[in-house]
Design a protein around this motif. Structure first.
Motif, PDB file in Angstrom:
ATOM      1  N   ASP A  83     -22.607  29.022  68.523  1.00 48.13           N
ATOM      2  CA  ASP A  83     -21.173  28.747  68.384  1.00 48.13           C
ATOM      3  C   ASP A  83     -20.468  29.778  67.510  1.00 48.13           C
ATOM      4  O   ASP A  83     -19.241  29.784  67.429  1.00 48.13           O
ATOM      5  CB  ASP A  83     -20.952  27.352  67.793  1.00 48.13           C
ATOM      6  CG  ASP A  83     -21.437  26.248  68.711  1.00 48.13           C
ATOM      7  OD1 ASP A  83     -21.510  26.484  69.943  1.00 48.13           O
ATOM      8  OD2 ASP A  83     -21.777  25.164  68.203  1.00 48.13           O
ATOM      9  N   LEU A  84     -21.236  30.630  66.847  1.00 52.00           N
ATOM     10  CA  LEU A  84     -20.669  31.564  65.889  1.00 52.00           C
ATOM     11  C   LEU A  84     -20.906  33.023  66.261  1.00 52.00           C
ATOM     12  O   LEU A  84     -20.000  33.833  66.186  1.00 52.00           O
ATOM     13  CB  LEU A  84     -21.278  31.273  64.515  1.00 52.00           C
ATOM     14  CG  LEU A  84     -20.554  31.802  63.311  1.00 52.00           C
ATOM     15  CD1 LEU A  84     -19.158  31.207  63.220  1.00 52.00           C
ATOM     16  CD2 LEU A  84     -21.337  31.472  62.061  1.00 52.00           C
ATOM     17  N   SER A  86     -21.887  36.087  68.854  1.00 52.08           N
ATOM     18  CA  SER A  86     -21.835  36.456  70.269  1.00 52.08           C
ATOM     19  C   SER A  86     -21.720  37.970  70.358  1.00 52.08           C
ATOM     20  O   SER A  86     -21.564  38.654  69.342  1.00 52.08           O
ATOM     21  CB  SER A  86     -20.630  35.801  70.955  1.00 52.08           C
ATOM     22  OG  SER A  86     -19.428  36.344  70.443  1.00 52.08           O
ATOM     23  N   VAL A  87     -21.777  38.486  71.554  1.00 52.02           N
ATOM     24  CA  VAL A  87     -21.611  39.920  71.761  1.00 52.02           C
ATOM     25  C   VAL A  87     -20.237  40.357  71.247  1.00 52.02           C
ATOM     26  O   VAL A  87     -20.086  41.442  70.687  1.00 52.02           O
ATOM     27  CB  VAL A  87     -21.801  40.270  73.249  1.00 52.02           C
ATOM     28  CG1 VAL A  87     -21.482  41.721  73.522  1.00 52.02           C
ATOM     29  CG2 VAL A  87     -23.217  39.936  73.693  1.00 52.02           C
ATOM     30  N   ARG A  88     -19.241  39.500  71.399  1.00 51.34           N
ATOM     31  CA  ARG A  88     -17.877  39.832  70.943  1.00 51.34           C
ATOM     32  C   ARG A  88     -17.713  39.692  69.436  1.00 51.34           C
ATOM     33  O   ARG A  88     -16.877  40.346  68.833  1.00 51.34           O
ATOM     34  CB  ARG A  88     -16.863  38.939  71.650  1.00 51.34           C
ATOM     35  CG  ARG A  88     -16.858  39.158  73.152  1.00 51.34           C
ATOM     36  CD  ARG A  88     -15.898  38.253  73.806  1.00 51.34           C
ATOM     37  NE  ARG A  88     -14.694  39.039  74.065  1.00 51.34           N
ATOM     38  CZ  ARG A  88     -13.582  38.542  74.507  1.00 51.34           C
ATOM     39  NH1 ARG A  88     -13.483  37.249  74.731  1.00 51.34           N
ATOM     40  NH2 ARG A  88     -12.554  39.324  74.742  1.00 51.34           N
ATOM     41  N   ASN A  89     -18.483  38.790  68.811  1.00 51.61           N
ATOM     42  CA  ASN A  89     -18.443  38.555  67.361  1.00 51.61           C
ATOM     43  C   ASN A  89     -19.872  38.608  66.812  1.00 51.61           C
ATOM     44  O   ASN A  89     -20.464  37.572  66.512  1.00 51.61           O
ATOM     45  CB  ASN A  89     -17.827  37.188  67.045  1.00 51.61           C
ATOM     46  CG  ASN A  89     -16.390  37.106  67.469  1.00 51.61           C
ATOM     47  OD1 ASN A  89     -15.592  37.965  67.129  1.00 51.61           O
ATOM     48  ND2 ASN A  89     -16.061  36.082  68.233  1.00 51.61           N
ATOM     49  N   PRO A  90     -20.412  39.812  66.661  1.00 54.55           N
ATOM     50  CA  PRO A  90     -21.833  39.927  66.318  1.00 54.55           C
ATOM     51  C   PRO A  90     -22.159  39.976  64.827  1.00 54.55           C
ATOM     52  O   PRO A  90     -23.319  40.113  64.467  1.00 54.55           O
ATOM     53  CB  PRO A  90     -22.212  41.258  66.974  1.00 54.55           C
ATOM     54  CG  PRO A  90     -20.966  42.082  66.850  1.00 54.55           C
ATOM     55  CD  PRO A  90     -19.833  41.099  67.030  1.00 54.55           C
ATOM     56  N   LYS A  91     -21.178  39.850  63.944  1.00 56.83           N
ATOM     57  CA  LYS A  91     -21.422  40.102  62.526  1.00 56.83           C
ATOM     58  C   LYS A  91     -21.133  38.896  61.636  1.00 56.83           C
ATOM     59  O   LYS A  91     -20.195  38.152  61.869  1.00 56.83           O
ATOM     60  CB  LYS A  91     -20.568  41.279  62.046  1.00 56.83           C
ATOM     61  CG  LYS A  91     -20.890  42.584  62.736  1.00 56.83           C
ATOM     62  CD  LYS A  91     -19.994  43.687  62.251  1.00 56.83           C
ATOM     63  CE  LYS A  91     -20.338  44.999  62.942  1.00 56.83           C
ATOM     64  NZ  LYS A  91     -19.539  46.107  62.416  1.00 56.83           N
TER      65      LYS A  91
END
Length: 170
Positions: A83-84, A86-91
């Motif tokens: 949920d946290l 992802s490829v778009r939000n990897p950090k």
């Protein structure tokens, strides 16, 4: 799905660990994997922070809610990796032991299929030795040249003896 995650200690020298963990695990399980991978006891407070692509810290996700009243603090045991991250939000930023401020950069490196017979979380790779004490932090001012800092302001104010107020005002 399995997340391959690199956890980098914020230090001058390269110190990192690569971990595989199930995407359905919580941040608390990732916290436990990180503390074990870096040789910490895991008995100190810790938090993850969401961040942008430039590692600018945003929302806190705490190990425990330390507030006196029920607050809106997001907790690790209620927050799932899938949920946290992802490829778009990897950090993410991870801080362990708020007295020492061990700071880590957490980055999703790959998403792969689960391998039968492998236990997760799985420590894939270690590089560098963790120092006995956390690396020193060099906090820098965001002020532009020409702006006043606290020292400049104190010089302008002088001392407080000339101010007209009662010492026992409270």
């Amino acid at each position: 799905m399995i997340y391959k995650i690199r956890i980098i200690l914020d230090a001058d020298e390269d110190i990192f660990r690569d971990i595989e963990i199930d995407a359905s695990n919580t941040l608390e399980e990732l916290h436990n994997a990180i503390t074990q991978a870096f040789g910490f006891l895991g008995n100190e407070m810790a938090s993850f922070y969401t961040c942008d692509a430039s590692w600018n810290q945003d929302e806190e996700i705490a190990l425990f809610d330390m507030s006196d009243s029920g607050s809106d603090v997001r907790l690790m045991n209620e927050t799932f990796l899938e949920d946290l991250l992802s490829v778009r939000n990897p950090k993410l930023i991870y801080v362990y032991d708020f007295m020492s401020m061990w700071t880590f950069f957490v980055e999703l490196a790959d998403i792969v299929k689960k391998e039968d017979g492998r236990a997760y979380p799985n420590l894939l790779f270690t590089f560098g030795e963790v120092p006995d004490s956390p690396p020193e932090k060099n906090f820098k001012s965001d002020r532009a040249d020409g702006e006043e800092d606290d020292d400049d302001i104190e010089q302008h104010l002088g001392n407080y003896d000339d101010l007209d107020f009662d010492e026992n005002w409270n």
